[in-house]
Enzyme design. Structure first.
Site, PDB file in Angstrom:
ATOM      1  N   HIS A   1       8.300  -1.299  12.788  1.00 44.32           N
ATOM      2  CA  HIS A   1       7.341  -1.935  11.892  1.00 44.32           C
ATOM      3  C   HIS A   1       7.895  -3.313  11.527  1.00 44.32           C
ATOM      4  O   HIS A   1       9.105  -3.533  11.612  1.00 44.32           O
ATOM      5  CB  HIS A   1       7.152  -1.060  10.651  1.00 44.32           C
ATOM      6  CG  HIS A   1       5.878  -1.309   9.917  1.00 44.32           C
ATOM      7  ND1 HIS A   1       4.640  -1.275  10.523  1.00 44.32           N
ATOM      8  CD2 HIS A   1       5.643  -1.595   8.603  1.00 44.32           C
ATOM      9  CE1 HIS A   1       3.708  -1.517   9.627  1.00 44.32           C
ATOM     10  NE2 HIS A   1       4.285  -1.724   8.452  1.00 44.32           N
TER      11      HIS A   1
ATOM     12  N   ASP B   1       0.814  -1.222   0.000  1.00 44.94           N
ATOM     13  CA  ASP B   1       0.000   0.000   0.000  1.00 44.94           C
ATOM     14  C   ASP B   1       0.845   1.269   0.000  1.00 44.94           C
ATOM     15  O   ASP B   1       0.311   2.378  -0.024  1.00 44.94           O
ATOM     16  CB  ASP B   1      -0.981   0.008   1.183  1.00 44.94           C
ATOM     17  CG  ASP B   1      -0.309  -0.105   2.536  1.00 44.94           C
ATOM     18  OD1 ASP B   1       0.698  -0.820   2.647  1.00 44.94           O
ATOM     19  OD2 ASP B   1      -0.796   0.517   3.500  1.00 44.94           O
ATOM     20  N   HIS B   2       2.165   1.087  -0.015  1.00 43.68           N
ATOM     21  CA  HIS B   2       3.070   2.234  -0.063  1.00 43.68           C
ATOM     22  C   HIS B   2       3.938   2.255  -1.326  1.00 43.68           C
ATOM     23  O   HIS B   2       4.595   3.269  -1.582  1.00 43.68           O
ATOM     24  CB  HIS B   2       3.972   2.250   1.176  1.00 43.68           C
ATOM     25  CG  HIS B   2       3.228   2.475   2.455  1.00 43.68           C
ATOM     26  ND1 HIS B   2       3.236   3.683   3.136  1.00 43.68           N
ATOM     27  CD2 HIS B   2       2.426   1.642   3.175  1.00 43.68           C
ATOM     28  CE1 HIS B   2       2.479   3.578   4.213  1.00 43.68           C
ATOM     29  NE2 HIS B   2       1.980   2.348   4.261  1.00 43.68           N
TER      30      HIS B   2
ATOM     31  N   HIS C   1      -3.370   7.450   7.179  1.00 46.57           N
ATOM     32  CA  HIS C   1      -3.280   5.986   7.187  1.00 46.57           C
ATOM     33  C   HIS C   1      -4.421   5.405   8.031  1.00 46.57           C
ATOM     34  O   HIS C   1      -4.218   4.683   9.002  1.00 46.57           O
ATOM     35  CB  HIS C   1      -1.906   5.541   7.715  1.00 46.57           C
ATOM     36  CG  HIS C   1      -1.534   4.140   7.336  1.00 46.57           C
ATOM     37  ND1 HIS C   1      -1.759   3.067   8.158  1.00 46.57           N
ATOM     38  CD2 HIS C   1      -0.938   3.637   6.228  1.00 46.57           C
ATOM     39  CE1 HIS C   1      -1.316   1.965   7.571  1.00 46.57           C
ATOM     40  NE2 HIS C   1      -0.811   2.286   6.394  1.00 46.57           N
TER      41      HIS C   1
END
Length: 305
Positions: A141, A68-69, A270
């Site tokens: 992350h 998604d990035h 986000h």
């Protein structure tokens, strides 16, 4: 500087939000520049709804390699080339961004007709010129992920032309040298120090854009004293444990970090697809309960830094 949010959804797009991408229009008086932070699927479609053209991009900063990035990157690169653009482009990102980009282009039989540089970053300064310094900081992350701190260098003070004229110094070419703080000798033999006629330097702006992260000391350090902080808020405070287990932050945690880092303004993005418009209002209220100077980003929202 001006931020333009092209995508504000987490993980998957929704009817009202695309996945992550943020434009930064530098708007510097001596340096044009358009930078992109992350490039989720459909980013080039979002660009079509703005006044900006992919050909104007000169730098792309990727925070991490989750889809998604980054899934919008190959298409954007190809479209930029097909438009006949020949201006150089530099991509900054974590280890693997080179392989991802080159593999996508190679397997699809694609290429770029402009110089493309790919820089795999680590913690520390990743870019610096006469106007800006960009520093990467590692976040918390499941995959290698960075936040970027963009610092505008201090601008020189303004020249007090009225004071110069009052002291018998006529406007002319010497004013430009004095504006740079130089010391000059006048025709009558007087020595004039330009610094004596300059106001104090104007502090440069500080902008911090995080990738995905659970709370960590490095995030606090990177955000310290920023004028604007862009921080993810994937889930509400009641789901904090779930958010953290997946390397994300809650509303409360993002707001606490902004408060503890003494930032000027918090922009949260986000957003999980589970939240509708009413749910987003609740997220914003949770943030503002801790840090009032907060806005929840919407697609195509523009914010001056």
């Amino acid at each position: 500087m001006e931020l333009i949010f092209l995508g504000t959804s987490a993980g998957v797009p929704t009817r009202s939000r695309n996945v992550t991408a943020i434009l930064l229009d530098l708007q510097h008086p001596t340096r044009a520049g358009l930078w992109l932070f992350d490039c989720g699927e459909g980013t080039q479609h979002q660009l079509l709804h703005t006044a900006y053209h992919p050909g104007k991009l000169d730098k792309i900063f990727i925070t991490h390699l989750h889809g998604d990035h980054v899934f919008g990157l190959p298409g954007l690169l190809c479209s930029r080339s097909m438009a006949g653009n020949v201006n150089p482009l530099t991509i900054f990102g974590p280890a693997g961004i080179r392989e991802f980009t080159e593999t996508a282009l190679r397997l699809s039989g694609s290429w770029t007709d402009y110089p493309l540089e790919i820089v795999e970053v680590s913690e520390g300064v990743v870019f610096k010129d006469e106007q800006y310094t960009v520093t990467a900081g590692a976040l918390n992350h499941p995959v290698e992920c960075y936040g970027y701190r963009i610092e505008e260098h201090d601008k020189p003070g303004a020249l007090d032309a009225a004071a110069l004229i009052a002291d018998g110094i006529k406007p002319g070419p010497l004013f430009q040298r004095l504006k740079h703080g130089d010391t000059v000798t006048l025709e009558d033999g007087r020595i004039v120090n330009g610094q004596d006629y300059l106001s104090a330097p104007q502090p440069g702006k500080k902008l911090v854009i995080f990738g995905d992260t659970a709370p960590c000391p490095a995030a606090l350090a990177l955000a310290r004293n920023a004028d604007v902080l862009v921080h993810e808020v994937t889930l509400e405070a009641a789901m904090e444990e779930k958010a953290n287990s997946r390397g994300h932050s809650s509303t409360r945690q993002a707001a606490q970090l902004a408060r503890d880092a003494s930032v000027g303004k918090l922009l949260v993005t986000h957003i999980s697809s589970r939240y509708d418009a009413q749910g987003c209002e609740s997220l914003l209220k949770e943030c503002r309960a801790v840090f009032p100077e907060c806005e929840l980003a919407q697609d195509f929202m523009q914010v001056c830094v």
